[in-house]
Design an enzyme around this catalytic site. Structure first.
Site, mmCIF file in Angstrom:
data_model
loop_
_atom_site.group_PDB
_atom_site.id
_atom_site.type_symbol
_atom_site.label_atom_id
_atom_site.label_comp_id
_atom_site.label_asym_id
_atom_site.label_seq_id
_atom_site.Cartn_x
_atom_site.Cartn_y
_atom_site.Cartn_z
ATOM 1 N N GLU A 117 0.832 -1.213 0.000
ATOM 2 C CA GLU A 117 0.000 0.000 0.000
ATOM 3 C C GLU A 117 0.859 1.253 0.000
ATOM 4 O OE1 GLU A 117 -3.088 0.016 -0.577
ATOM 5 O OE2 GLU A 117 -3.863 -1.940 0.008
ATOM 6 N N ARG A 121 0.537 3.722 -3.281
ATOM 7 C CA ARG A 121 -0.094 5.032 -3.055
ATOM 8 C C ARG A 121 0.946 6.127 -2.850
ATOM 9 N NH1 ARG A 121 -5.914 3.598 -0.329
ATOM 10 N NH2 ARG A 121 -5.703 1.364 -0.524
ATOM 11 N N ASP A 250 -4.155 -10.282 -8.534
ATOM 12 C CA ASP A 250 -4.428 -9.262 -9.565
ATOM 13 C C ASP A 250 -3.264 -8.441 -10.143
ATOM 14 O OD1 ASP A 250 -4.326 -7.961 -7.076
ATOM 15 O OD2 ASP A 250 -6.300 -7.054 -7.198
ATOM 16 N N GLU A 384 -12.097 -0.535 -10.565
ATOM 17 C CA GLU A 384 -11.646 -1.469 -11.609
ATOM 18 C C GLU A 384 -12.538 -1.528 -12.850
ATOM 19 O OE1 GLU A 384 -11.820 -2.244 -8.329
ATOM 20 O OE2 GLU A 384 -9.681 -2.241 -7.874
ATOM 21 N N THR A 470 -0.815 0.621 -10.334
ATOM 22 C CA THR A 470 -2.096 -0.001 -9.981
ATOM 23 C C THR A 470 -2.994 0.917 -9.149
ATOM 24 O OG1 THR A 470 -3.105 -2.072 -9.289
ATOM 25 C CG2 THR A 470 -1.355 -1.187 -7.865
HETATM 26 C C1 DMJ Z 1 -6.416 0.004 -5.225
HETATM 27 O O1 DMJ Z 1 -5.721 0.391 -4.087
HETATM 28 C C2 DMJ Z 1 -5.508 -0.619 -6.252
HETATM 29 O O2 DMJ Z 1 -6.132 -0.593 -7.485
HETATM 30 C C3 DMJ Z 1 -5.128 -2.035 -5.907
HETATM 31 O O3 DMJ Z 1 -4.373 -2.647 -6.910
HETATM 32 C C4 DMJ Z 1 -6.351 -2.860 -5.659
HETATM 33 N N1 DMJ Z 1 -7.349 -2.244 -4.871
HETATM 34 C C5 DMJ Z 1 -7.562 -0.842 -4.805
HETATM 35 C C6 DMJ Z 1 -8.858 -0.338 -5.406
HETATM 36 O O4 DMJ Z 1 -9.894 -1.195 -5.453
#
Ligand code: DMJ
Length: 495
Positions: A117, A121, A250, A384, A470
Site C-alpha cells: 500500500e 499510493r 491481480d 476497476e 495499480t
Molecule cells: C487500489 O488500491 C488498487 O487498485 C489495488 O491494486 C487494488 N485495490 C484498490 C482499489 O480497489
C-alpha cells in the site's frame, strides 16, 4: 497555460506532446468531464474541511480516518490526489496539496505499514507528481521513502514480507497469510515504482530487488503454468495452490505487461512471463457462463470456484493493452476477450438495483454476475470496472464505454454522494442506502481520474507515453532512444 509532463527526462524524458492542463473539456462529450472534475472538487473540499492531513474522510461523521495500512504515514488522500488535481486543472487545490507535502508529510514514522500500500499510493503518487510537475521536492521525498522500504527485502530469498516498520526496518508477514507467506499481488506489484526509483536515484539497488523477485518466480515450478497467491519468503516455495486474477493475485499480472510497456518494449522477460501467464489463465480460469458471459474463475488446487471479484475487473483493461504485443494472430482474440470481460463486469453493475457492482459476483447457484452472499453485496467506490471502460474506450472508441462510464457517474451521484463527500454503500441490490462512511483514497486517485480520462481526448496522458501504476498514478515510459543517448554521452565525456 501549463504543460503536463514537465520533467526534462531523457529516460527522464516524459512525453513529447505537451498538453495544456485544466483545459476546457471537449464539448462533444457534454457534461461528462466537467462532472467528474466537479465530483473530484467536492470530494477534495470535504476531505480538506473535515479530515485534512488524515488518511481518508469519513463523510457521514465528518471526521478523518487513519487506519493501520500506512504505518505512521498520514495524508494518503492528499498523496493519492496530487496528480488527479493537477491533470484536472484544480490549481488552488493542487497547490494546497503540494504545500502539505512540503511542510507536513512526515516520513519518519514508526508504525507498521503495508509495503504494497505504501508503494502503490505514496511512492507511486509522489513519483507521478514529480514527473508531471518537475518539482524536485517530490523527488527528494520519494527517494527518502524508497530507502525506508528496502529492509523488507532482507529475507532468505529476497522476497519481501508484507508488513514493515518504517522506523526500525523490521518486517514480518501478515498474520492472516498462511504459514508466514508473502502475497503474490503484494511482492509482485513493486516493479514499476522500483525501476523508477533506480532511474531517479541512479542507484541500481531498487531494480535489483525487483529483478530478484522475478528471477525466483521464473525458477520455481508453476502448477499448470499458474502463479499461486502465497509464497514463503523463507523457502521460496508456494504455500497454497490458490490462484486468482482478483484479490491476492491481480496486480502481479498487471505489472508484468506494464513493465514491458514501461521499458519501451525492451523488457522481453516481462513480456514472456505475461503471455505465458495469460496462456495458463486462458487454459485454466477463463469460463463462459450458460448465459454467454465470459468470466475469470478462481482456482483452488485444480477445482474452480465460479466467482469473480470486483478487483478482477481490472483485467479487461489489462488484456486490452496487452493485445498488440502478443502473437499477431492472437491480437483480435485478446481484444475480444478484453471486451467480453469488460462486458461481464458491466453486467454485474446493470443487474443491481443501484447500477453499481458488488464486491464479488458468482456464476453458480442459479444466478449470473450477481452476488449470492450477503457479505459480497457492498461497493466501496472501487475503480476497476471504470478502469477497464477507460482502456477499452482508448483502444476501440466504441461509444458504449463512455455510455457505461456515464451510467456509473449517475449511480455514484445517486447512491454514494452524501452531504459531505462520497461514501461506499453496503448493499448494491437495495435502493435504501446504507453508507459505510468511508471515502477511500483510491476514489480520488483512480475512480475519478479514470472517469475524467474516459471523457477526455486521448492525448491527455497518452498510453504510448505513460503507464498507470495499480493506483492509477501515471509513470513515464523509459525511452530506449534516450537510454542510448545517455550511454553515448557518458562514453564521450569519459574519453
Ligand atoms: C487500489 O488500491 C488498487 O487498485 C489495488 O491494486 C487494488 N485495490 C484498490 C482499489 O480497489
Amino acid at each position: 497555460m501549463r504543460s503536463i509532463g514537465a520533467v526534462n527526462y531523457c529516460a527522464r524524458r516524459v512525453p513529447s506532446n505537451l498538453l495544456t492542463w485544466g483545459r476546457e473539456p471537449d464539448v462533444c462529450n457534454g457534461d461528462a468531464p466537467h462532472r467528474s472534475r466537479e465530483m473530484m472538487k467536492f470530494s477534495w473540499d470535504n476531505y480538506k474541511r473535515y479530515a485534512w492531513g488524515k488518511n481518508e474522510l469519513r463523510p457521514l461523521t465528518r471526521n478523518g480516518h487513519i487506519g493501520n495500512m500506512f504505518g505512521g504515514l498520514r495524508g494518503a488522500s492528499i498523496i493519492d490526489s496530487l496528480d488527479t488535481l493537477y491533470i484536472m486543472g484544480l490549481t488552488e487545490e493542487y497547490n494546497d496539496a503540494k504545500e502539505w507535502v512540503q511542510t507536513s508529510l512526515d516520513l519518519n514514522s514508526n508504525g507498521e505499514a503495508s509495503l504494497f500500500e505504501v508503494n502503490i499510493r505514496y511512492v507511486g503518487g509522489l513519483l507521478a507528481a514529480y514527473y508531471l510537475t518537475g518539482e524536485e521536492m517530490y523527488k527528494n521525498k520519494v527517494l527518502e521513502l524508497g530507502e525506508k522500504l528496502l529492509p523488507a527485502f532482507n529475507t532468505p530469498t529476497g522476497i519481501p514480507r508484507g508488513v514493515i516498520n518504517l522506523g526500525s526496518g523490521t518486517s514480518w508477514s501478515w498474520g492472516w497469510a498462511s504459514a508466514g507467506s508473502s502475497i503474490l499481488a503484494e511482492f509482485g506489484t513493486l516493479h514499476l515504482e522500483f525501476v523508477h526509483l533506480s532511474e531517479l536515484s541512479g542507484n541500481p539497488v531498487y531494480t535489483e530487488k525487483v529483478m530478484n523477485i522475478r528471477k525466483l518466480l521464473n525458477k520455481i515450478e508453476k502448477p499448470h503454468g499458474l502463479y499461486p497467491n502465497f509464497l514463503s519468503p523463507v523457502s521460496g516455495n508456494w504455500v497454497q495452490h490458490h490462484v486468482s486474477i482478483g484479490g491476492l493475485g491481480d496486480s502481479f499480472y498487471e505489472y508484468l505487461i506494464k513493465s514491458y510497456l514501461m521499458s519501451d518494449k525492451t523488457d522481453g522477460e516481462a513480456k514472456k512471463m505475461y503471455y505465458g501467464a495469460m496462456e495458463a489463465i486462458e487454459a485454466n480460469l477463463v469460463q463462459k457462463s450458460p448465459g454467454g458471459l465470459t468470466y475469470m474463475a478462481e482456482w483452488r488446487g485444480g477445482i474452480l470456484d465460479h466467482k469473480m471479484g470486483h478487483l478482477a475487473c481490472f483485467s479487461g483493461g489489462m488484456i486490452g493493452i496487452g493485445a498488440d504485443d502478443g502473437a499477431p494472430e492472437k491480437r483480435q482474440h485478446f481484444l475480444d476477450l478484453a471486451a467480453e470481460i469488460t462486458h461481464t463486469c458491466h453486467e454485474s453493475y446493470t443487474r443491481s438495483a443501484t447500477k453499481l457492482g458488488p464486491e464479488a459476483f458468482r456464476f453458480d447457484g442459479g444466478g449470473e454476475a450477481t452476488a449470492t452472499r450477503l457479505s459480497d453485496r457492498y461497493y466501496i467506490l472501487r475503480p476497476e470496472v471504470i478502469e477497464s471502460y477507460m482502456y477499452m474506450w482508448r483502444l476501440t472508441h466504441d461509444p458504449k464505454y463512455r455510455e457505461w462510464g456515464w451510467e456509473a457517474v449517475e449511480a455514484l451521484e445517486q447512491h454514494c454522494r452524501v452531504e459531505s463527500g462520497f461514501s461506499g454503500i453496503r448493499d448494491v441490490y437495495t435502493m435504501t442506502a446504507s453508507h459505510d462512511n468511508m471515502q477511500q483514497s483510491f476514489f480520488l486517485s483512480e475512480t475519478l481520474k479514470y472517469l475524467y480520462l474516459l471523457f477526455s481526448d486521448d492525448d491527455l496522458l497518452p498510453l504510448e507515453d505513460w503507464v498507470f501504476n495499480t493506483e492509477a498514478h501515471p509513470l513515464p515510459v523509459i525511452r530506449r532512444s534516450c537510454a542510448q543517448d545517455e550511454a553515448t554521452q557518458d562514453k564521450t565525456s569519459s574519453e
